[in-house]
Design an enzyme around this catalytic site. Structure first.
Site, PDB file in Angstrom:
ATOM      1  N   ARG A 185     -22.646   2.966 -29.796  1.00 44.98           N
ATOM      2  CA  ARG A 185     -21.434   3.151 -28.975  1.00 44.98           C
ATOM      3  C   ARG A 185     -21.506   4.440 -28.147  1.00 44.98           C
ATOM      4  NH1 ARG A 185     -15.629   4.662 -29.627  1.00 44.98           N
ATOM      5  NH2 ARG A 185     -14.358   3.032 -28.679  1.00 44.98           N
TER       6      ARG A 185
ATOM      7  N   ILE B  32     -12.838   2.358 -23.050  1.00 43.05           N
ATOM      8  CA  ILE B  32     -13.620   1.559 -23.986  1.00 43.05           C
ATOM      9  C   ILE B  32     -12.686   1.374 -25.182  1.00 43.05           C
ATOM     10  CG2 ILE B  32     -14.730   3.669 -24.872  1.00 43.05           C
ATOM     11  CD1 ILE B  32     -17.167   2.034 -25.645  1.00 43.05           C
ATOM     12  N   SER B  33     -12.579   0.144 -25.686  1.00 44.94           N
ATOM     13  CA  SER B  33     -11.590  -0.149 -26.723  1.00 44.94           C
ATOM     14  C   SER B  33     -11.944   0.506 -28.057  1.00 44.94           C
ATOM     15  CB  SER B  33     -11.467  -1.657 -26.907  1.00 44.94           C
ATOM     16  OG  SER B  33     -11.164  -2.274 -25.676  1.00 44.94           O
ATOM     17  N   GLN B  34     -10.910   0.645 -28.900  1.00 47.13           N
ATOM     18  CA  GLN B  34     -11.081   1.143 -30.268  1.00 47.13           C
ATOM     19  C   GLN B  34     -12.075   0.230 -30.998  1.00 47.13           C
ATOM     20  OE1 GLN B  34      -7.439   0.567 -32.364  1.00 47.13           O
ATOM     21  NE2 GLN B  34      -8.089   1.670 -34.182  1.00 47.13           N
ATOM     22  N   PRO B  35     -13.024   0.790 -31.761  1.00 49.04           N
ATOM     23  CA  PRO B  35     -14.037  -0.043 -32.416  1.00 49.04           C
ATOM     24  C   PRO B  35     -13.436  -1.187 -33.254  1.00 49.04           C
ATOM     25  CG  PRO B  35     -14.614   2.262 -32.618  1.00 49.04           C
ATOM     26  CD  PRO B  35     -13.267   2.234 -31.979  1.00 49.04           C
TER      27      PRO B  35
END
Ligand code: SAM
Length: 221
Positions: A34, A60-63
């Protein structure tokens, strides 16, 4: 701590601990780096439990949300998947690790180019980045076994439903510009079975079947 250790901790503490069980998803999240998908000044936060800015007012979205949405697609490995909202390319790489073929559409040329060259440099020949209005889907490659939308829509764009195969799944955040429900739609006998599975907060989906201007500035709070 090195990046690999951080990534394994991310998977244990943020993803497995919240109930994600699909091995294909967990393995992809362990593997994809990431920190390569975020701007330099965000690298130190790359494995934190939150979305991060990637420029152009996008994120970028939360994992965990990446893992959750991917799990709801119920992929087994042979699928052709459409993603709307390429952003950094991280979610597309996760999909590319699991599915046979991925098409991802981004409206910002700068983001599309950056994601495309990063994904190619990582060796994903099965992930294809397209520039365009993803609220229209991507008709050149339809139909898709699964469709994932990573921006918030006012309602489900009809072209995305049309471009799905029978039994295919569509995962999409729908609702208010600042807070949405994550919806899972499955095509069944020409109709759809739909359920709401989580509360989420995504940046807006623009375009012909999305918002026409920033909806977050049009509301009184
Ligand atoms: N999936 C991305 C990732 O892994 O980094 C995060 C996506 S970000 C939350 C939402 C993205 O959707 C932004 O890059 C934004 O430019 C894009 N977007 C918004 N409306 C779009 C549209 N109509 N077509 C294509 N992309 C769109």
């Amino acid at each position: 701590m090195n990046y690999e250790k951080r990534r394994l901790r991310m998977v244990d503490y943020q993803i497995k601990s919240r109930g994600i069980r699909d091995d294909l998803v967990l393995e992809a999240m362990k593997k994809i780096e990431r920190h390569l998908f975020v701007p330099e000044e965000q690298v130190r936060y790359a494995y934190n439990d939150r979305p991060l800015p990637i420029g152009l007012n996008q994120t970028i979205s939360q994992p965990y949300i990446v893992a959750l949405m991917t799990e709801f697609l119920n992929l087994k490995g042979s699928e052709k998947v459409l993603e709307i909202g390429t952003g950094s390319g991280y979610q597309a790489a996760i999909l590319g690790e699991i599915a046979a073929e991925v098409h991802t559409v981004e409206r910002h040329a700068e983001l599309a180019e950056r994601a495309s060259s990063l994904i190619a440099s990582l060796g994903y020949t099965n992930v294809h980045v397209h520039l365009g209005d993803g609220s229209l889907g991507w008709t050149d490659e339809e139909p898709y076994d699964a469709v994932l939308v990573t921006a918030a829509a006012p309602e489900v764009p009809e072209p995305l439903k049309d471009q799905l195969i029978e039994d295919g799944r569509l995962v999409i955040p729908v609702g208010h510009p600042r807070a949405q429900l994550l919806e899972v739609w499955q095509k069944k006998a020409g109709g759809f079975v739909q359920e709401c599975v989580a509360n989420v907060a995504f940046v807006p989906l623009y375009g012909e079947h999305g918002w026409d201007k920033d909806p977050r500035t049009n509301f009184n709070y």
